[in-house]
Design an enzyme around this catalytic site. Sequence first.
Site, mmCIF file in Angstrom:
data_model
loop_
_atom_site.group_PDB
_atom_site.id
_atom_site.type_symbol
_atom_site.label_atom_id
_atom_site.label_comp_id
_atom_site.label_asym_id
_atom_site.label_seq_id
_atom_site.Cartn_x
_atom_site.Cartn_y
_atom_site.Cartn_z
ATOM 1 N N ASP A 85 49.371 35.991 18.237
ATOM 2 C CA ASP A 85 49.683 36.421 17.244
ATOM 3 C C ASP A 85 48.808 36.390 15.919
ATOM 4 O OD1 ASP A 85 50.293 33.939 16.472
ATOM 5 O OD2 ASP A 85 52.622 33.998 16.935
ATOM 6 N N SER A 86 49.286 36.305 14.625
ATOM 7 C CA SER A 86 48.489 36.266 13.632
ATOM 8 C C SER A 86 47.990 35.059 13.103
ATOM 9 C CB SER A 86 49.424 36.799 12.241
ATOM 10 O OG SER A 86 50.631 36.012 12.289
ATOM 11 N N LEU A 87 48.371 33.947 13.748
ATOM 12 C CA LEU A 87 47.865 32.692 13.711
ATOM 13 C C LEU A 87 46.076 32.602 14.346
ATOM 14 C CD1 LEU A 87 50.746 30.133 14.549
ATOM 15 C CD2 LEU A 87 49.795 30.571 12.431
#
Length: 379
Positions: free
Chosen positions: A39-41
């Site tokens: 994901d966005s991490l």
Amino acid sequence: MAVRRGAFALVALCAVLALAVEGAAAKRPLVPAMFVFGDSLVDVGNNNRLDRCNVSCKANHRPYGVDYPCHSPTGRFSNGYNLADQLAQQLGFAASPPPFLYLSNASAIRRMSTGINFASGGSGLLPTTGNEVCVEVVPMSEQVGNFTSLVRRRSAGSGGRTAPDVISKSLVFISVGSNDLFEYADHYITEANISSPSRNDTAFLQELIASYTSYVKDLHAAGARKFSVLSPSLVGCCPFQRKVAKDYGDVDQLGCLGTANNLSRQLHPMIASMLQGLSQELPGMSYSLGDAIGMAGWVFTNTNFTADRACCGAGDFGASLCNSSVPLCPDRSGYFFWDRYHPTEAASAITAKALFGGAAGPGRFVSPVNVQQLVAPRP
Ligand SMILES: *[C@@H]1O[C@H](CO)[C@@H](O)[C@H](O)[C@H]1NC(C)=O
Ligand SMILES: *[C@@H]1O[C@H](CO)[C@@H](O)[C@H](O)[C@H]1NC(C)=O
Ligand SMILES: *[C@@H]1O[C@H](CO)[C@@H](O)[C@H](O)[C@H]1NC(C)=O
Ligand SMILES: *[C@@H]1O[C@H](CO)[C@@H](O)[C@H](O)[C@H]1NC(C)=O
Ligand SMILES: *[C@@H]1O[C@H](CO)[C@@H](O)[C@H](O)[C@H]1NC(C)=O
Ligand SMILES: *[C@@H]1O[C@H](CO)[C@@H](O)[C@H](O)[C@H]1NC(C)=O
Ligand SMILES: *[C@@H]1O[C@H](CO)[C@@H](O)[C@H](O)[C@H]1NC(C)=O
Ligand SMILES: *[C@@H]1O[C@H](CO)[C@@H](O)[C@H](O)[C@H]1NC(C)=O
């Protein structure tokens, strides 16, 4: 149009400069390639390429990237480097694996020997996660499918001889699950009744594990052997969730959203036993599991990071969207949260170091081994 092309050229030049600077110091990487999922991490720009993806799920505007080389937004949900970049640096790579959606077919095949990043902000373990909030994301199932299809095409191109060997020696890095927990917790807290009879946390978490299991099996079937996995952190502690906690009266001892943190705490041991089971079942598989909950708890109690508000954001906890018209903290290295959901470069650097070289074993933040041990050649 001329302006647009000019902007792209500048970003490309900055990327080359960043690479050259890092490259000067870098040694030969410890693995041939690194493949990133989640994901966005760990997204390094894939969402920029999704036309229908909502602006709230794109980090393509200022002040994102304010501390990145050339101070430009790149699609990373950070003020600077993110966790994928920082783990790549720990492994000795001159540059972070590039975003898959920026590669032509031919360069994607070539990049299979050094690594590709498939991650997409807003995505989760379940195929529907992110659809409502972001409208368009690349779900984990597609990220894994895009990887396995490249493995097939690469091995067809090389007569099937050299390809699997590179993949088996390479590192697969996965950071996913937070968005599933956010959406589930927020649904029951803000939309449905928290004690709704349809709520069954056990069933939900088991569904996440079933999906996770299938992705790891697919990656293994494509030749991947070494897995670094980061479990979701105390997702209830990000500024947006702190605000939900306050607004709806569900505040835990940390000042965070109790329901969400409880889900994270239940999920971590389930991921641990999933990986342990799979490593016994799947030939040659080994793994390193990072405990992001333990790491965050350690940072909250042992450092002076400001953790109860976002560096970039307005209002309670700085929980608004981060953009050029909201306040930006001057001292990014003193903040744990960059925006309402994501850590600063300074905070994710701690995670990268713990994953790579932290003390490993039962009761530690990484187990059964750290990434350095995971990728060490077998005697
Ligand atoms: C897209 O994001 C903006 C800003 O957060 C929000 O106002 C809008 O409702 C979002 N659109 C959808 C379809 O979710
Ligand atoms: C690139 O690969 C995809 C997936 O195999 C294929 O659908 C597409 O046609 C290819 N594009 C080009 C330009 O070859
Ligand atoms: C990635 O996988 C999805 C789903 O299989 C497919 O629709 C898409 O074309 C793939 N992307 C590329 C660039 O090959
Ligand atoms: C929530 O659901 C429970 C169980 O169905 C019910 O007893 C309670 O009255 C509901 N509360 C609200 C505020 O709807
Ligand atoms: C919740 O789901 C679990 C696993 O599917 C099931 O065993 C259990 O009976 C369910 N609980 C309730 C109250 O429905
Ligand atoms: C979280 O878990 C603790 C310990 O199991 C429990 O006491 C608490 O009520 C839970 N809080 C919520 C909001 O679910
Ligand atoms: C945190 O700040 C206090 C007061 O300024 C200082 O005494 C302490 O050494 C700092 N701790 C860390 C870990 O930096
Ligand atoms: C920035 O976000 C705030 C708060 O969500 C919003 O009111 C404002 O219009 C946004 N500004 C820009 C330039 O997008």
